[in-house]
Design an enzyme around this catalytic site. Structure first.
Site, PDB file in Angstrom:
ATOM      1  N   PRO A   1      -3.357 -11.883   8.723  1.00  0.00           N
ATOM      2  CA  PRO A   1      -3.023 -13.153   8.080  1.00  0.00           C
ATOM      3  C   PRO A   1      -2.211 -13.007   6.804  1.00  0.00           C
ATOM      4  O   PRO A   1      -2.444 -12.110   6.008  1.00  0.00           O
ATOM      5  CB  PRO A   1      -4.391 -13.784   7.800  1.00  0.00           C
ATOM      6  CG  PRO A   1      -5.358 -12.676   7.813  1.00  0.00           C
ATOM      7  CD  PRO A   1      -4.810 -11.657   8.765  1.00  0.00           C
ATOM      8  N   ASN A   2      -1.266 -13.905   6.682  1.00  0.00           N
ATOM      9  CA  ASN A   2      -0.403 -14.081   5.514  1.00  0.00           C
ATOM     10  C   ASN A   2       0.637 -12.986   5.338  1.00  0.00           C
ATOM     11  O   ASN A   2       1.477 -13.091   4.454  1.00  0.00           O
ATOM     12  CB  ASN A   2      -1.229 -14.249   4.229  1.00  0.00           C
ATOM     13  CG  ASN A   2      -2.162 -15.430   4.332  1.00  0.00           C
ATOM     14  OD1 ASN A   2      -1.746 -16.520   4.698  1.00  0.00           O
ATOM     15  ND2 ASN A   2      -3.437 -15.208   4.055  1.00  0.00           N
TER      16      ASN A   2
ATOM     17  N   ARG B   1       5.541 -13.958  -0.734  1.00  0.00           N
ATOM     18  CA  ARG B   1       4.191 -14.092  -1.286  1.00  0.00           C
ATOM     19  C   ARG B   1       3.941 -13.036  -2.360  1.00  0.00           C
ATOM     20  O   ARG B   1       4.064 -11.844  -2.111  1.00  0.00           O
ATOM     21  CB  ARG B   1       3.176 -13.906  -0.151  1.00  0.00           C
ATOM     22  CG  ARG B   1       1.757 -13.831  -0.601  1.00  0.00           C
ATOM     23  CD  ARG B   1       0.835 -13.433   0.542  1.00  0.00           C
ATOM     24  NE  ARG B   1      -0.519 -13.299   0.052  1.00  0.00           N
ATOM     25  CZ  ARG B   1      -1.423 -12.531   0.603  1.00  0.00           C
ATOM     26  NH1 ARG B   1      -1.144 -11.832   1.673  1.00  0.00           N
ATOM     27  NH2 ARG B   1      -2.634 -12.467   0.085  1.00  0.00           N
TER      28      ARG B   1
ATOM     29  N   TYR C   1       3.159  -7.455  -3.532  1.00  0.00           N
ATOM     30  CA  TYR C   1       3.599  -7.063  -2.196  1.00  0.00           C
ATOM     31  C   TYR C   1       5.090  -6.718  -2.094  1.00  0.00           C
ATOM     32  O   TYR C   1       5.554  -6.330  -1.028  1.00  0.00           O
ATOM     33  CB  TYR C   1       3.271  -8.187  -1.202  1.00  0.00           C
ATOM     34  CG  TYR C   1       1.788  -8.460  -1.120  1.00  0.00           C
ATOM     35  CD1 TYR C   1       0.935  -7.578  -0.472  1.00  0.00           C
ATOM     36  CD2 TYR C   1       1.239  -9.589  -1.702  1.00  0.00           C
ATOM     37  CE1 TYR C   1      -0.421  -7.808  -0.401  1.00  0.00           C
ATOM     38  CE2 TYR C   1      -0.126  -9.841  -1.641  1.00  0.00           C
ATOM     39  CZ  TYR C   1      -0.950  -8.944  -0.991  1.00  0.00           C
ATOM     40  OH  TYR C   1      -2.301  -9.179  -0.930  1.00  0.00           O
TER      41      TYR C   1
ATOM     42  N   ASN D   1      -2.920  -3.505   9.501  1.00  0.00           N
ATOM     43  CA  ASN D   1      -3.172  -4.146   8.216  1.00  0.00           C
ATOM     44  C   ASN D   1      -3.768  -5.499   8.573  1.00  0.00           C
ATOM     45  O   ASN D   1      -3.048  -6.453   8.861  1.00  0.00           O
ATOM     46  CB  ASN D   1      -1.888  -4.297   7.401  1.00  0.00           C
ATOM     47  CG  ASN D   1      -2.149  -4.888   6.030  1.00  0.00           C
ATOM     48  OD1 ASN D   1      -3.192  -5.473   5.789  1.00  0.00           O
ATOM     49  ND2 ASN D   1      -1.196  -4.729   5.131  1.00  0.00           N
TER      50      ASN D   1
ATOM     51  N   ALA E   1      -6.842 -10.102   4.952  1.00  0.00           N
ATOM     52  CA  ALA E   1      -8.160 -10.560   4.512  1.00  0.00           C
ATOM     53  C   ALA E   1      -9.241 -10.356   5.574  1.00  0.00           C
ATOM     54  O   ALA E   1     -10.419 -10.236   5.240  1.00  0.00           O
ATOM     55  CB  ALA E   1      -8.093 -12.023   4.101  1.00  0.00           C
TER      56      ALA E   1
ATOM     57  N   GLU F   1      -5.960   2.272   9.327  1.00  0.00           N
ATOM     58  CA  GLU F   1      -6.016   1.064   8.500  1.00  0.00           C
ATOM     59  C   GLU F   1      -5.060   1.240   7.324  1.00  0.00           C
ATOM     60  O   GLU F   1      -5.095   2.271   6.652  1.00  0.00           O
ATOM     61  CB  GLU F   1      -7.435   0.861   7.984  1.00  0.00           C
ATOM     62  CG  GLU F   1      -7.599  -0.283   7.020  1.00  0.00           C
ATOM     63  CD  GLU F   1      -9.008  -0.383   6.440  1.00  0.00           C
ATOM     64  OE1 GLU F   1      -9.172  -1.197   5.508  1.00  0.00           O
ATOM     65  OE2 GLU F   1      -9.921   0.331   6.893  1.00  0.00           O
TER      66      GLU F   1
ATOM     67  N   HIS G   1      -3.099  -0.779   3.855  1.00  0.00           N
ATOM     68  CA  HIS G   1      -2.987  -1.905   2.926  1.00  0.00           C
ATOM     69  C   HIS G   1      -1.842  -1.607   1.972  1.00  0.00           C
ATOM     70  O   HIS G   1      -1.673  -0.465   1.542  1.00  0.00           O
ATOM     71  CB  HIS G   1      -4.286  -2.127   2.146  1.00  0.00           C
ATOM     72  CG  HIS G   1      -5.421  -2.491   3.036  1.00  0.00           C
ATOM     73  ND1 HIS G   1      -5.568  -3.745   3.579  1.00  0.00           N
ATOM     74  CD2 HIS G   1      -6.438  -1.738   3.517  1.00  0.00           C
ATOM     75  CE1 HIS G   1      -6.644  -3.758   4.350  1.00  0.00           C
ATOM     76  NE2 HIS G   1      -7.185  -2.556   4.343  1.00  0.00           N
ATOM     77  N   ILE G   2      -1.096  -2.620   1.652  1.00  0.00           N
ATOM     78  CA  ILE G   2       0.036  -2.486   0.741  1.00  0.00           C
ATOM     79  C   ILE G   2      -0.462  -2.269  -0.683  1.00  0.00           C
ATOM     80  O   ILE G   2       0.019  -1.408  -1.404  1.00  0.00           O
ATOM     81  CB  ILE G   2       0.950  -3.732   0.844  1.00  0.00           C
ATOM     82  CG1 ILE G   2       1.544  -3.799   2.263  1.00  0.00           C
ATOM     83  CG2 ILE G   2       2.037  -3.707  -0.222  1.00  0.00           C
ATOM     84  CD1 ILE G   2       2.213  -5.121   2.600  1.00  0.00           C
TER      85      ILE G   2
ATOM     86  N   ARG H   1      -8.523  -4.481  -6.932  1.00  0.00           N
ATOM     87  CA  ARG H   1      -8.471  -5.942  -6.887  1.00  0.00           C
ATOM     88  C   ARG H   1      -9.880  -6.516  -6.907  1.00  0.00           C
ATOM     89  O   ARG H   1     -10.827  -5.849  -7.297  1.00  0.00           O
ATOM     90  CB  ARG H   1      -7.671  -6.366  -5.650  1.00  0.00           C
ATOM     91  CG  ARG H   1      -6.228  -5.815  -5.716  1.00  0.00           C
ATOM     92  CD  ARG H   1      -5.379  -6.219  -4.574  1.00  0.00           C
ATOM     93  NE  ARG H   1      -5.177  -7.667  -4.581  1.00  0.00           N
ATOM     94  CZ  ARG H   1      -4.716  -8.343  -3.554  1.00  0.00           C
ATOM     95  NH1 ARG H   1      -4.398  -7.720  -2.422  1.00  0.00           N
ATOM     96  NH2 ARG H   1      -4.541  -9.649  -3.615  1.00  0.00           N
TER      97      ARG H   1
END
Length: 139
Positions: free
Chosen positions: A10-11, A18, A23, A72, A75, A96, A98-99, A105
């Site tokens: 998602p997204n 975004r 990102y 990726n 969420a 897996e 992630h950017i 975070r």
């Protein structure tokens, strides 16, 4: 020739628009062109969905015929037991990615339902995270 698929959740269709401070400003489609040019000896497919069940269906579809999945899950990483179970149920190894550094975070991003079933985890290297994942399959 290795057959890999990048699955974005998602997204991630909003990359380039975004939160560019997190990102970056490059769209994933533009980055994918760079990856394909760099890894000419690898067949790289791409799939993106904002829908959890569609991601699970894609994992089921490729999970017995591809050499690797680069996932990726966005969420859904932190919420989807279903995606974690789908990875456990397939034969194709999953990395897996992630950017951003999810541990730098919000605390809810520190939990992953993907990691326990993944071949490995790469995070925090921006778009380079995807390239590192590809290298983990071809080296």
């Amino acid at each position: 020739m290795k057959k890999l698929i990048i699955v974005n959740g998602p997204n991630l269709n909003l990359l380039g628009k975004r939160e560019p401070e997190i990102y970056g400003s490059l769209t994933f489609e533009d980055y994918l062109k760079e990856l394909k040019a760099k890894f000419t000896n690898v067949e790289i497919s791409y799939y993106q969905s904002n829908v959890e069940g569609e991601i699970i269906n894609k994992l089921h579809e490729v999970g017995f015929s591809y050499d690797g999945v680069i996932l990726n899950a966005g969420a859904y990483t932190h919420t989807s037991i279903g995606i974690g179970d789908a990875i456990k149920g397939i034969e194709t190894p999953v990395v897996e990615v992630h950017i951003s550094n999810t541990f730098g975070r919000e605390s809810f991003r520190h939990q992953s339902y993907i990691s326990p079933n993944a071949k490995g985890v790469i995070l925090g290297f921006g778009m380079l995270s995807y390239e590192l994942a590809i290298k983990s399959f071809v080296n």
